[in-house]
Design a protein around this motif. Structure first.
Motif, PDB file in Angstrom:
ATOM      1  N   SER A  48       0.855  -1.178   0.000  1.00 60.11           N
ATOM      2  CA  SER A  48       0.000   0.000   0.000  1.00 60.11           C
ATOM      3  C   SER A  48       0.893   1.231   0.000  1.00 60.11           C
ATOM      4  CB  SER A  48      -0.876  -0.022   1.263  1.00 60.11           C
ATOM      5  OG  SER A  48      -1.674   1.120   1.335  1.00 60.11           O
ATOM      6  N   GLU A  51      -0.398   7.994   1.405  1.00 62.37           N
ATOM      7  CA  GLU A  51      -1.569   8.710   0.915  1.00 62.37           C
ATOM      8  C   GLU A  51      -1.164   9.663  -0.205  1.00 62.37           C
ATOM      9  OE1 GLU A  51      -4.928  11.823   2.559  1.00 62.37           O
ATOM     10  OE2 GLU A  51      -3.869  10.550   3.986  1.00 62.37           O
ATOM     11  N   GLN A  62      -7.260   3.390 -10.131  1.00 64.49           N
ATOM     12  CA  GLN A  62      -8.231   3.660  -9.081  1.00 64.49           C
ATOM     13  C   GLN A  62      -7.542   3.652  -7.727  1.00 64.49           C
ATOM     14  OE1 GLN A  62     -11.569   1.015  -9.055  1.00 64.49           O
ATOM     15  NE2 GLN A  62     -12.447   1.925  -7.229  1.00 64.49           N
ATOM     16  N   ALA A  64      -7.532   3.604  -3.507  1.00 61.27           N
ATOM     17  CA  ALA A  64      -8.306   2.982  -2.434  1.00 61.27           C
ATOM     18  C   ALA A  64      -9.065   4.064  -1.681  1.00 61.27           C
ATOM     19  CB  ALA A  64      -7.360   2.234  -1.500  1.00 61.27           C
ATOM     20  N   ALA A  65      -9.938   3.667  -0.780  1.00 62.07           N
ATOM     21  CA  ALA A  65     -10.749   4.619  -0.012  1.00 62.07           C
ATOM     22  C   ALA A  65      -9.884   5.579   0.802  1.00 62.07           C
ATOM     23  CB  ALA A  65     -11.702   3.855   0.908  1.00 62.07           C
ATOM     24  N   ASP A  66      -8.673   5.159   1.200  1.00 64.03           N
ATOM     25  CA  ASP A  66      -7.788   6.028   1.990  1.00 64.03           C
ATOM     26  C   ASP A  66      -6.833   6.836   1.104  1.00 64.03           C
ATOM     27  OD1 ASP A  66      -6.038   4.057   1.140  1.00 64.03           O
ATOM     28  OD2 ASP A  66      -5.312   3.548   3.142  1.00 64.03           O
ATOM     29  N   ASP A  67      -7.161   6.959  -0.177  1.00 64.18           N
ATOM     30  CA  ASP A  67      -6.357   7.709  -1.161  1.00 64.18           C
ATOM     31  C   ASP A  67      -4.936   7.171  -1.310  1.00 64.18           C
ATOM     32  OD1 ASP A  67      -8.384   9.404  -1.970  1.00 64.18           O
ATOM     33  OD2 ASP A  67      -7.925  10.915  -0.452  1.00 64.18           O
ATOM     34  N   PRO A 145      -7.662  -1.842  -5.467  1.00 65.96           N
ATOM     35  CA  PRO A 145      -8.058  -0.744  -4.582  1.00 65.96           C
ATOM     36  C   PRO A 145      -8.822  -1.180  -3.330  1.00 65.96           C
ATOM     37  CG  PRO A 145      -9.234  -0.626  -6.672  1.00 65.96           C
ATOM     38  CD  PRO A 145      -8.235  -1.720  -6.795  1.00 65.96           C
ATOM     39  N   ASP A 146      -9.460  -2.344  -3.356  1.00 70.33           N
ATOM     40  CA  ASP A 146     -10.216  -2.805  -2.183  1.00 70.33           C
ATOM     41  C   ASP A 146      -9.447  -3.831  -1.349  1.00 70.33           C
ATOM     42  OD1 ASP A 146     -10.355  -4.828  -4.049  1.00 70.33           O
ATOM     43  OD2 ASP A 146     -12.498  -5.143  -3.875  1.00 70.33           O
ATOM     44  N   LYS A 148      -7.737  -5.552   1.498  1.00 77.60           N
ATOM     45  CA  LYS A 148      -7.879  -5.446   2.948  1.00 77.60           C
ATOM     46  C   LYS A 148      -6.529  -5.727   3.593  1.00 77.60           C
ATOM     47  CE  LYS A 148     -12.358  -4.896   3.034  1.00 77.60           C
ATOM     48  NZ  LYS A 148     -12.709  -3.619   2.524  1.00 77.60           N
ATOM     49  N   GLN A 152      -7.429  -4.919  10.268  1.00 76.89           N
ATOM     50  CA  GLN A 152      -8.391  -3.817  10.052  1.00 76.89           C
ATOM     51  C   GLN A 152      -9.766  -4.280  10.484  1.00 76.89           C
ATOM     52  OE1 GLN A 152      -8.401  -2.384   6.039  1.00 76.89           O
ATOM     53  NE2 GLN A 152      -6.706  -1.025   6.447  1.00 76.89           N
TER      54      GLN A 152
END
Length: 152
Positions: A48, A51, A62, A64-67, A145-146, A148, A152
């Motif tokens: 990952s 940010e 794309q 991820a949700a956390d940029d 992007p998703d 896990k 978490q």
């Protein structure tokens, strides 16, 4: 479409993907090593990025949700693995609970990762650093992007 046109088309598509990968490689400094899967002469490294500002994205990748960018780096046809300047014949795996990427370079078929390792409680704290070098014949990435992350 001729066979030659098809071959060149695939070659240029792979070069475009490699250039895209190299362009975003620096964002993985201060990112996380999520997991390592080593089977035979293939290693997959789930990682990952730090940010990012979505406005910095110039390609169709794309976030991820956390940029962040979440990638699975594939290294196939491995010819050598070197950990802490020693040749390794063991299966590569995630040594501790968490790994922070302090260095990440790809050059001439060699992936080099500098990882700062740490554990979560109740395990004793650690301050360990590893330089991992993996030489392979084929290196490519997959955007997930998703993805896990553990814990978490």
């Amino acid at each position: 479409m001729s066979k030659l046109t098809e071959v060149f088309g695939k070659f240029f598509q792979k070069m475009n993907e490699l250039n895209k990968f190299m362009k975003y490689q620096a964002y993985f400094h201060d990112g996380a090593l999520v997991d390592i899967k080593h089977v035979g002469n293939t290693v997959e490294i789930l990682m990952s990025s730090a940010e990012m500002n979505p406005e910095d994205m110039r390609d169709n990748i794309q976030l991820a949700a956390d940029d962040s960018i979440k990638w699975k780096l594939h290294i196939e046809g491995i010819t050598s693995i070197n950990i802490r300047n020693q040749e390794s014949i063991e299966i590569l795996y995630k040594t501790y609970d968490s790994g922070t990427i302090l260095d990440f370079e790809i050059d001439n078929g060699i992936v080099e990762l500098g990882i700062l390792w740490s554990n979560y409680r109740p395990k004793p704290p650690t301050n360990d650093f590893s330089i991992i070098k993996i030489k392979g014949n084929k290196i490519w990435w997959e955007n997930i992007p998703d993805l896990k992350e553990p814990y978490q």
